[in-house]
Scaffold this motif. Structure first.
Motif, short mmCIF file in Angstrom:
data_model
loop_
_atom_site.label_atom_id
_atom_site.label_comp_id
_atom_site.label_asym_id
_atom_site.label_seq_id
_atom_site.Cartn_x
_atom_site.Cartn_y
_atom_site.Cartn_z
N LEU A 1 -55.60 29.74 61.46
CA LEU A 1 -56.46 29.79 60.28
C LEU A 1 -57.46 30.90 60.57
O LEU A 1 -58.46 30.70 61.26
N ALA A 2 -57.19 32.09 60.07
CA ALA A 2 -57.94 33.28 60.46
C ALA A 2 -59.21 33.43 59.66
O ALA A 2 -59.24 33.20 58.44
N VAL A 3 -60.28 33.85 60.36
CA VAL A 3 -61.56 34.16 59.73
C VAL A 3 -61.96 35.61 59.97
O VAL A 3 -62.90 36.11 59.33
N GLY A 4 -61.27 36.29 60.89
CA GLY A 4 -61.60 37.67 61.22
C GLY A 4 -60.38 38.56 61.25
O GLY A 4 -59.26 38.10 61.52
N MET A 5 -60.60 39.85 60.97
CA MET A 5 -59.52 40.84 60.94
C MET A 5 -60.05 42.15 61.51
O MET A 5 -61.00 42.73 60.98
N ASN A 6 -59.48 42.56 62.63
CA ASN A 6 -59.89 43.80 63.29
C ASN A 6 -61.39 43.85 63.57
O ASN A 6 -62.07 44.86 63.36
N GLY A 7 -61.92 42.73 64.05
CA GLY A 7 -63.30 42.70 64.51
C GLY A 7 -64.35 42.45 63.46
O GLY A 7 -65.55 42.53 63.75
N GLU A 8 -63.97 42.15 62.22
CA GLU A 8 -64.94 41.87 61.18
C GLU A 8 -64.46 40.69 60.35
O GLU A 8 -63.28 40.32 60.42
N PRO A 9 -65.35 40.04 59.58
CA PRO A 9 -64.89 38.96 58.71
C PRO A 9 -63.76 39.46 57.80
O PRO A 9 -63.70 40.63 57.44
N LEU A 10 -62.87 38.55 57.43
CA LEU A 10 -61.76 38.93 56.56
C LEU A 10 -62.27 39.71 55.35
O LEU A 10 -63.25 39.31 54.72
N PRO A 11 -61.65 40.83 54.99
CA PRO A 11 -61.97 41.46 53.71
C PRO A 11 -61.68 40.48 52.57
O PRO A 11 -60.78 39.63 52.67
N VAL A 12 -62.45 40.56 51.49
CA VAL A 12 -62.29 39.63 50.38
C VAL A 12 -60.87 39.68 49.84
O VAL A 12 -60.26 38.64 49.54
N GLU A 13 -60.29 40.89 49.73
CA GLU A 13 -58.95 41.01 49.17
C GLU A 13 -57.88 40.51 50.12
O GLU A 13 -56.72 40.33 49.72
N HIS A 14 -58.24 40.26 51.37
CA HIS A 14 -57.27 39.73 52.34
C HIS A 14 -57.54 38.28 52.70
O HIS A 14 -57.04 37.78 53.72
N GLY A 15 -58.32 37.58 51.85
CA GLY A 15 -58.39 36.13 51.99
C GLY A 15 -59.71 35.54 52.36
O GLY A 15 -59.77 34.34 52.64
N PHE A 16 -60.80 36.32 52.42
CA PHE A 16 -62.10 35.76 52.80
C PHE A 16 -62.43 34.53 51.97
O PHE A 16 -62.24 34.53 50.76
N PRO A 17 -62.91 33.45 52.62
CA PRO A 17 -63.34 33.39 54.01
C PRO A 17 -62.26 32.99 55.02
O PRO A 17 -62.42 33.23 56.20
N LEU B 1 -58.65 36.80 64.25
CA LEU B 1 -59.46 35.80 64.94
C LEU B 1 -59.42 34.52 64.12
O LEU B 1 -59.67 34.54 62.91
N GLY B 2 -59.10 33.39 64.79
CA GLY B 2 -59.04 32.15 64.03
C GLY B 2 -58.82 30.93 64.90
O GLY B 2 -58.77 31.01 66.14
N VAL B 3 -58.67 29.81 64.23
CA VAL B 3 -58.45 28.51 64.88
C VAL B 3 -56.96 28.20 64.85
O VAL B 3 -56.33 28.33 63.79
N PRO B 4 -56.37 27.80 65.96
CA PRO B 4 -54.94 27.45 65.97
C PRO B 4 -54.65 26.30 65.00
O PRO B 4 -55.29 25.24 65.08
N ILE B 5 -53.70 26.50 64.12
CA ILE B 5 -53.32 25.46 63.17
C ILE B 5 -52.73 24.27 63.91
O ILE B 5 -52.87 23.11 63.49
N ARG B 6 -52.08 24.54 65.01
CA ARG B 6 -51.48 23.47 65.80
C ARG B 6 -52.50 22.40 66.17
O ARG B 6 -52.22 21.20 66.12
N GLU B 7 -53.72 22.82 66.54
CA GLU B 7 -54.74 21.85 66.94
C GLU B 7 -55.16 20.96 65.78
O GLU B 7 -55.40 19.76 65.96
N LEU B 8 -55.26 21.53 64.58
CA LEU B 8 -55.61 20.72 63.41
C LEU B 8 -54.50 19.72 63.11
O LEU B 8 -54.78 18.55 62.76
#
Length: 553
Positions: A383-399, A338-345
């Protein structure tokens, strides 16, 4: 020369090193975990070690490569510390010089990390000072072989009068309380061993080793625990992800074949591979996180985490793969992002002519270079903020992290991202490029046999051969399997969500008794079949057919 044995001297050196590292941990709680000597020096090793050695470590240890590096560094440090302990027993200044050199290395490693300041030198300086004091206490102080108690109430037997002298008699120095406590024994009051009191001095030495090593362990573990308490787990748990404006397409029925040993269509977060250069996971508070989009742009912007969450969100299934993944390897996974398209930024900041590279920069200074055109060609680069329905795990890049379909992670998957800088490939080389990797890394068409696996005994008769294939952003047209170099047989492809994910496949084999060799190859939607020729992962991804020997009974 000190009368310690070599074994005692070596143990003294190791204990001094343990004290230095252990005490540095709680100090690093105040200055940041990356300033701890073991982590700082380990990070320096990651940066300078030759690429073939890195790839060997990844191939052997996989996702546990960082643990292996830290353990290996600790073992090497212990061996060198033991050597310095032996040398210190002959000449104390050599051992102290060795500790000073290691402290200087820790300081240099900490201060050269991205975002470091002068306070990052404190853990190595404090640890080095106490390590040196420990070594002195064992070699020349009250804990060493042949050392004397600092005071005695024994009344000497009468004897011939001692010759008089006009020179004053030197008095014994008063030791620090902690060291004096270690020197005490539970023997009768006033008793003092004479020269050669080996038994008592060894007991004192071992008590010192036990107490100081235990103190170092408590300090180290306590510092590690405190660092965890200062982490961002609570902040992550407080994040409430917005409902996506564009939800992910539903996973079609049959996309997951549910075959034993076959990788599931969606990789659970806890099983998703992790390959990066961070020896300690960065703890980034979303309340203070900022993203700068700048460089060769007309309208630079800066966003907070709340600003990002307020934007329309896109949810997509995307398979990510590491360029270090060997043929048949498991450094690949599929997740719902889950995230915001980088293209738009990028549309908002309006890149200048010639700005053909977007440099993603992590909070720890790591960089990746992604082609600007790829981020604007319509694919779901997020620009992802979520992974499999939850906030990014810290080891996978949170936030926040980058997710780009079709590119290897080393050129696209920046975790803990804080900057997107528009530049050009001619003007800037990202982290891995000077180390021998290609500047641009499109993912190669690949396939893998998950079942059966080598050394798994099979029974003659029908056997299900199954695995996964991927060619992100191109898609898989077909998968073929062959036995013992015979004709290729087409496998059945399971349905999938999009061309940006892997696909499961299966093939029914009537197995006959004996030793056999299974091979697989895939063809992407552009008609390109993965080549047979085996090539290593460097500089832009491995090639070859996955081959699995099996025995049928």
């Amino acid at each position: 020369m000190n009368s310690m044995s070599r074994g005692q001297a070596a143990l003294a050196g190791v204990t001094a090193a343990a004290v230095a590292i252990g005490v540095a941990e709680p100090v690093a709680v105040l200055t940041g975990p990356r300033s701890a000597p073991l982590i700082a020096v380990g990070g320096l090793v990651v940066d300078v070690v030759p690429e073939p050695l890195k790839q060997f470590a990844i191939a052997v240890f996989g996702r546990y490569d960082k643990i292996a590096l830290l353990v290996g560094t600790a073992v090497l440090l212990a061996a060198i510390a033991a050597l310095f302990g032996v040398l210190a027993a002959r000449r104390l200044r050599i051992g102290l010089a060795g500790i000073a050199a290691f402290a200087a290395l820790g300081v240099a490693a900490a201060l050269t990390r991205a975002g470091a300041d002068a306070f990052d030198a404190l853990p190595s300086l404090v640890g080095g000072l106490l390590g040196a004091l420990t070594l002195w206490a064992f070699v020349a102080g009250p804990l060493g072989e042949g050392a004397r108690p600092w005071a005695s109430s024994v009344t000497p037997e009468p004897g011939p009068p001692a010759p008089t002298s006009s020179a004053p008699t030197p008095s014994a120095p008063t030791p620090p309380p902690a060291v004096a406590a270690l020197a005490r024994d539970d023997t009768p009051a006033g008793w003092e061993p004479l020269d050669g009191g080996d038994h008592e001095s060894r007991r004192r030495f071992l008590r010192g080793v036990g107490l100081l090593a235990g103190t170092a362990a408590v300090a180290g573990l306590g510092g590690h625990w405190l660092a965890g308490r200062r982490g961002v787990s609570a902040a992550r748990e407080a994040v409430r992800l917005p409902t996506p404006a564009a939800p992910a397409p539903p996973v079609p029925a049959g996309a997951d074949l549910s075959v034993s040993r076959l990788a599931p269509f969606v990789t659970p977060n806890r099983e998703f591979y992790r390959i990066d250069t961070a020896l300690v996971v960065p703890q980034v508070d979303p309340a203070t996180w900022r993203l700068r989009v700048h460089g060769r742009v007309r309208n630079p912007i800066e966003l907070s985490f709340d600003d990002l969450l307020a934007r329309p969100m896109v949810e997509r299934y995307v398979t990510l793969a590491c360029v270090s993944n060997e043929v048949g390897g498991d450094l690949i996974g599929n997740a719902r992002w889950l995230g915001v398209p980088i293209r738009e930024l990028l549309d908002e900041v309006e890149p200048e002519e010639g700005a053909d590279q977007v440099v993603g920069r992590s909070v720890d200074g790591w960089t990746c270079g992604t082609p600007t055109a790829v981020l604007r060609d319509g694919r779901d680069a997020l620009l992802a903020v979520g992974m499999n329905g939850e906030p990014l795990p810290v080891e996978h890049g949170f936030p926040v992290r980058m997710v780009v379909p079709g590119l290897y992670g080393y050129v696209s998957a920046c975790k803990w991202v804080t900057e997107l800088e528009l530049t050009s490939f001619a003007d800037f080389d990202a982290y891995w490029v000077p180390r021998g990797w290609s500047a641009q890394g499109p993912i190669r068409t690949q396939s893998r046999i998950d079942t059966p696996r080598r050394r798994n005994p099979l029974t003659a008769g029908p056997v299900t051969v199954a695995g996964v294939a991927w060619a992100q952003h191109r898609g898989i047209r077909n998968v073929e399997v062959r036995v013992d170099g015979g004709p290729w047989r087409e496998a059945t492809l399971a349905p999938t969500v999009s061309v940006d994910t892997w696909v499961q496949w299966s093939w029914r084999w009537d197995a006959t008794p004996g030793d056999h060799t299974l091979q697989v190859r895939a063809t992407d939607s552009a008609g390109e079949t993965q080549p047979e020729q085996r090539r290593p992962v460097a500089p832009d991804g491995a090639t070859g057919w996955h081959t699995v020997p099996v025995k049928v009974g």
